[in-house]
Design an enzyme around this catalytic site. Structure first.
Site, PDB file in Angstrom:
ATOM      1  N   LYS A 101     -31.713 -16.540 -34.538  1.00  0.00           N
ATOM      2  CA  LYS A 101     -30.873 -17.100 -33.468  1.00  0.00           C
ATOM      3  C   LYS A 101     -29.629 -16.247 -33.352  1.00  0.00           C
ATOM      4  O   LYS A 101     -29.177 -15.655 -34.338  1.00  0.00           O
ATOM      5  CB  LYS A 101     -30.454 -18.540 -33.807  1.00  0.00           C
ATOM      6  CG  LYS A 101     -30.127 -19.359 -32.599  1.00  0.00           C
ATOM      7  CD  LYS A 101     -31.418 -19.843 -31.953  1.00  0.00           C
ATOM      8  CE  LYS A 101     -31.178 -20.688 -30.733  1.00  0.00           C
ATOM      9  NZ  LYS A 101     -32.449 -21.260 -30.254  1.00  0.00           N
TER      10      LYS A 101
HETATM   11  P1  NAD Z   1     -28.687 -24.321 -20.249  1.00  0.00           P
HETATM   12  O1  NAD Z   1     -27.392 -23.665 -20.523  1.00  0.00           O
HETATM   13  O2  NAD Z   1     -29.599 -23.747 -19.213  1.00  0.00           O
HETATM   14  O3  NAD Z   1     -28.407 -25.856 -19.818  1.00  0.00           O
HETATM   15  C1  NAD Z   1     -27.645 -26.726 -20.584  1.00  0.00           C
HETATM   16  C2  NAD Z   1     -27.414 -28.015 -19.784  1.00  0.00           C
HETATM   17  O4  NAD Z   1     -26.734 -28.957 -20.632  1.00  0.00           O
HETATM   18  C3  NAD Z   1     -26.530 -27.825 -18.563  1.00  0.00           C
HETATM   19  O5  NAD Z   1     -26.974 -28.704 -17.538  1.00  0.00           O
HETATM   20  C4  NAD Z   1     -25.154 -28.257 -19.071  1.00  0.00           C
HETATM   21  O6  NAD Z   1     -24.266 -28.693 -18.036  1.00  0.00           O
HETATM   22  C5  NAD Z   1     -25.542 -29.391 -19.972  1.00  0.00           C
HETATM   23  N1  NAD Z   1     -24.538 -29.710 -20.993  1.00  0.00           N
HETATM   24  C6  NAD Z   1     -23.817 -28.856 -21.749  1.00  0.00           C
HETATM   25  N2  NAD Z   1     -22.993 -29.533 -22.564  1.00  0.00           N
HETATM   26  C7  NAD Z   1     -23.216 -30.849 -22.320  1.00  0.00           C
HETATM   27  C8  NAD Z   1     -22.666 -32.043 -22.831  1.00  0.00           C
HETATM   28  N3  NAD Z   1     -21.727 -32.033 -23.766  1.00  0.00           N
HETATM   29  N4  NAD Z   1     -23.150 -33.227 -22.355  1.00  0.00           N
HETATM   30  C9  NAD Z   1     -24.097 -33.244 -21.385  1.00  0.00           C
HETATM   31  N5  NAD Z   1     -24.648 -32.153 -20.859  1.00  0.00           N
HETATM   32  C10 NAD Z   1     -24.203 -30.963 -21.320  1.00  0.00           C
HETATM   33  O7  NAD Z   1     -29.417 -24.452 -21.650  1.00  0.00           O
HETATM   34  P2  NAD Z   1     -30.981 -24.663 -21.922  1.00  0.00           P
HETATM   35  O8  NAD Z   1     -31.626 -23.330 -22.062  1.00  0.00           O
HETATM   36  O9  NAD Z   1     -31.528 -25.664 -20.975  1.00  0.00           O
HETATM   37  O10 NAD Z   1     -30.930 -25.276 -23.398  1.00  0.00           O
HETATM   38  C11 NAD Z   1     -30.665 -26.649 -23.614  1.00  0.00           C
HETATM   39  C12 NAD Z   1     -31.066 -27.021 -25.032  1.00  0.00           C
HETATM   40  O11 NAD Z   1     -32.452 -26.739 -25.216  1.00  0.00           O
HETATM   41  C13 NAD Z   1     -30.350 -26.243 -26.132  1.00  0.00           C
HETATM   42  O12 NAD Z   1     -30.213 -27.098 -27.250  1.00  0.00           O
HETATM   43  C14 NAD Z   1     -31.322 -25.148 -26.464  1.00  0.00           C
HETATM   44  O13 NAD Z   1     -31.150 -24.665 -27.780  1.00  0.00           O
HETATM   45  C15 NAD Z   1     -32.634 -25.876 -26.324  1.00  0.00           C
HETATM   46  N6  NAD Z   1     -33.807 -25.028 -26.083  1.00  0.00           N
HETATM   47  C16 NAD Z   1     -33.852 -24.179 -25.019  1.00  0.00           C
HETATM   48  C17 NAD Z   1     -35.005 -23.437 -24.791  1.00  0.00           C
HETATM   49  C18 NAD Z   1     -35.161 -22.554 -23.592  1.00  0.00           C
HETATM   50  O14 NAD Z   1     -36.261 -22.047 -23.366  1.00  0.00           O
HETATM   51  N7  NAD Z   1     -34.134 -22.352 -22.772  1.00  0.00           N
HETATM   52  C19 NAD Z   1     -36.097 -23.530 -25.686  1.00  0.00           C
HETATM   53  C20 NAD Z   1     -36.010 -24.417 -26.760  1.00  0.00           C
HETATM   54  C21 NAD Z   1     -34.858 -25.159 -26.933  1.00  0.00           C
END
Ligand code: NAD
Length: 411
Positions: A101
């Site tokens: 990561k």
């Molecule tokens: P992203 O940045 O595209 O989206 C994050 C979303 O969460 C946004 O809508 C943001 O406004 C919202 N957010 C941020 N802080 C917040 C808070 N305090 N309360 C409520 N909403 C909040 O990120 P993502 O890629 O969608 O990742 C989201 C989660 O999923 C993370 O934990 C990431 O590690 C996990 N994840 C992502 C992927 C991937 O393929 N992108 C894969 C596995 C896990």
């Protein structure tokens, strides 16, 4: 977060009777890089010092793999915890990677496009010797996206002197990104809804779903849930949530966010807080934003019967205990959101082979891997009489420990 990840590992390692030498090797990351580099905003006034991290938890299985997050509070412990979770996740779905990561301590929402590009290129240069298509392959995570991956790929390719698409996954299809990668994590979560419902004797069709987070994971989970015939009654982002018991018009909310950056002000639904969203009356709750949101303050209010963890670590250890007492069925992050790394693996395979698959092939293979991983984990949870999180950890840790034991110790 790191102590939680290690604590969870220790508990399961003991339960499994894991060899103590192997356990000692697995509870710490193998390589951790911290960098501090200069950054100038567009105003060209001051030079700020920015911290970046890349942690490679396990190099036993193949190259390491894991996202890069941009967030103002990201730190070494958080990145190390997430790298460890990536190791178990890859092992659960059987992709030949160890966990990694990365993180950059900056708020991407406050940066211009040019600033974001400069930070990305400089961070890439700072970690260039520890990444590589056979070494460590980054991907998007919180606060990063396809464009950031494109800049990372370009910087690495400039450095080595030729195009290296396999250096990152989650890049735009024009650069060798896989079709269906963008939607993979959200889609993977939704594939598991019928199996989770079945496990608690609920009809898995037409369920009410609430989604916390409306970024890559949350948005595509919402779209996939609607396509699968479920009703998305609420979604939220950092600005708050929107709620409509008759169902949110997801494409319209997506368009609003494209134009206004946040859900705030969206006219076609009631506005609720993020806490209210977590406590909504619904069948399935998908936390898909940040870590630690289901905790001692919020877990008792959860009314969903099923939680499918889209975010990494959305539930604290205390929150998890409360939910287990209340018999909420949890599909844990290391299983539920593994669709992302699965299609990232597909992308890497396609880049290495220089032979690209169709969307149908990609989605069908994703579904097969996700549903099989669920069945495997569910069988362990029944045979060992443990919850799904413990069962998933048993599956992931066992695969990695077996590999470590046969590789032996060098020299
Ligand atoms: P992203 O940045 O595209 O989206 C994050 C979303 O969460 C946004 O809508 C943001 O406004 C919202 N957010 C941020 N802080 C917040 C808070 N305090 N309360 C409520 N909403 C909040 O990120 P993502 O890629 O969608 O990742 C989201 C989660 O999923 C993370 O934990 C990431 O590690 C996990 N994840 C992502 C992927 C991937 O393929 N992108 C894969 C596995 C896990």
């Amino acid at each position: 977060m790191y102590h939680d990840a290690v604590g969870q590992f220790d508990r399961v390692a003991e339960l499994m009777g894991l060899d103590k030498n192997v356990a000692a090797r697995l509870r710490v990351p193998q390589k951790s890089t911290i960098v501090a580099f200069p950054f100038r905003r567009d105003t060209y006034k001051d030079v700020e010092t920015i911290f970046g991290y890349r942690v490679q938890h396990l190099t036993t299985m193949g190259p390491t793999k894991g996202g890069i997050r941009y967030a103002p509070d990201v730190n070494l412990g958080e990145v190390a915890a997430l790298a460890m979770l990536m190791t178990w996740k890859c092992a659960i779905v059987g992709v030949p990677f160890g966990g990694a990561k990365g993180g950059v301590r900056i708020d991407p929402m406050q940066l211009s496009r040019a600033e974001l590009q400069r930070v990305t290129r400089r961070y890439t240069m700072e970690i260039i010797n520890v990444i590589g298509p056979e070494k460590d392959i980054p991907a998007p995570d919180l606060g990063t996206n396809e464009q950031v991956m494109a800049w990372l790929m370009d910087t690495y390719s400039q450095y080595v002197g030729h195009a290296v698409p396999a250096i990152v996954t989650g890049k735009p299809p024009a650069l060798g990104g896989s079709v269906a990668r963008r939607e993979a994590t959200g889609r993977g979560l939704v594939f598991l809804i019928p199996q989770a419902a079945n496990a608690i004797g609920l009809d898995g069709n037409g369920l009410d779903v609430a989604i916390h987070g409306f970024g890559n994971v949350g948005l595509y989970a919402a779209i996939a849930a609607q396509q699968a015939g479920h009703k998305v009654i609420a979604v939220s982002d950092i600005s708050g949530g929107i709620y409509n018991p008759d169902g949110i018009d997801v494409p319209s909310a997506q368009k609003w966010v494209q134009e206004h950056k946040y859900l705030e002000g969206y006219p076609e639904a009631d506005h609720i807080t993020n806490e209210q969203l977590l406590g909504l009356e619904c069948d399935v709750l998908i936390p898909a934003a940040v870590q630690g949101v289901i905790n001692t303050d919020t877990a008792r209010d959860v009314k969903a019967r099923i939680i499918i963890e889209g975010a990494n670590n959305p539930t604290t250890i205390e929150g998890d205990e409360i939910l287990r007492e209340r018999e909420v069925f949890i599909v844990p992050d290391i299983l539920a959101n593994a669709g992302g790394v699965t299609v990232s693996y597909f992308e890497w395979v396609q880049d290495v082979q220089k032979y690209f698959w169709t969307e149908n092939e990609t989605v069908a293979r994703l579904r097969e891997i996700m549903t099989k991983a669920f069945d495997d984990v569910y069988s362990i949870s029944i045979s060992e009489n443990v919850d799904m999180r413990t069962a998933a950890l048993i599956k992931g840790i066992k695969r990695v420990a077996d590999a470590k034991l046969v590789r032996g110790v060098f020299p």
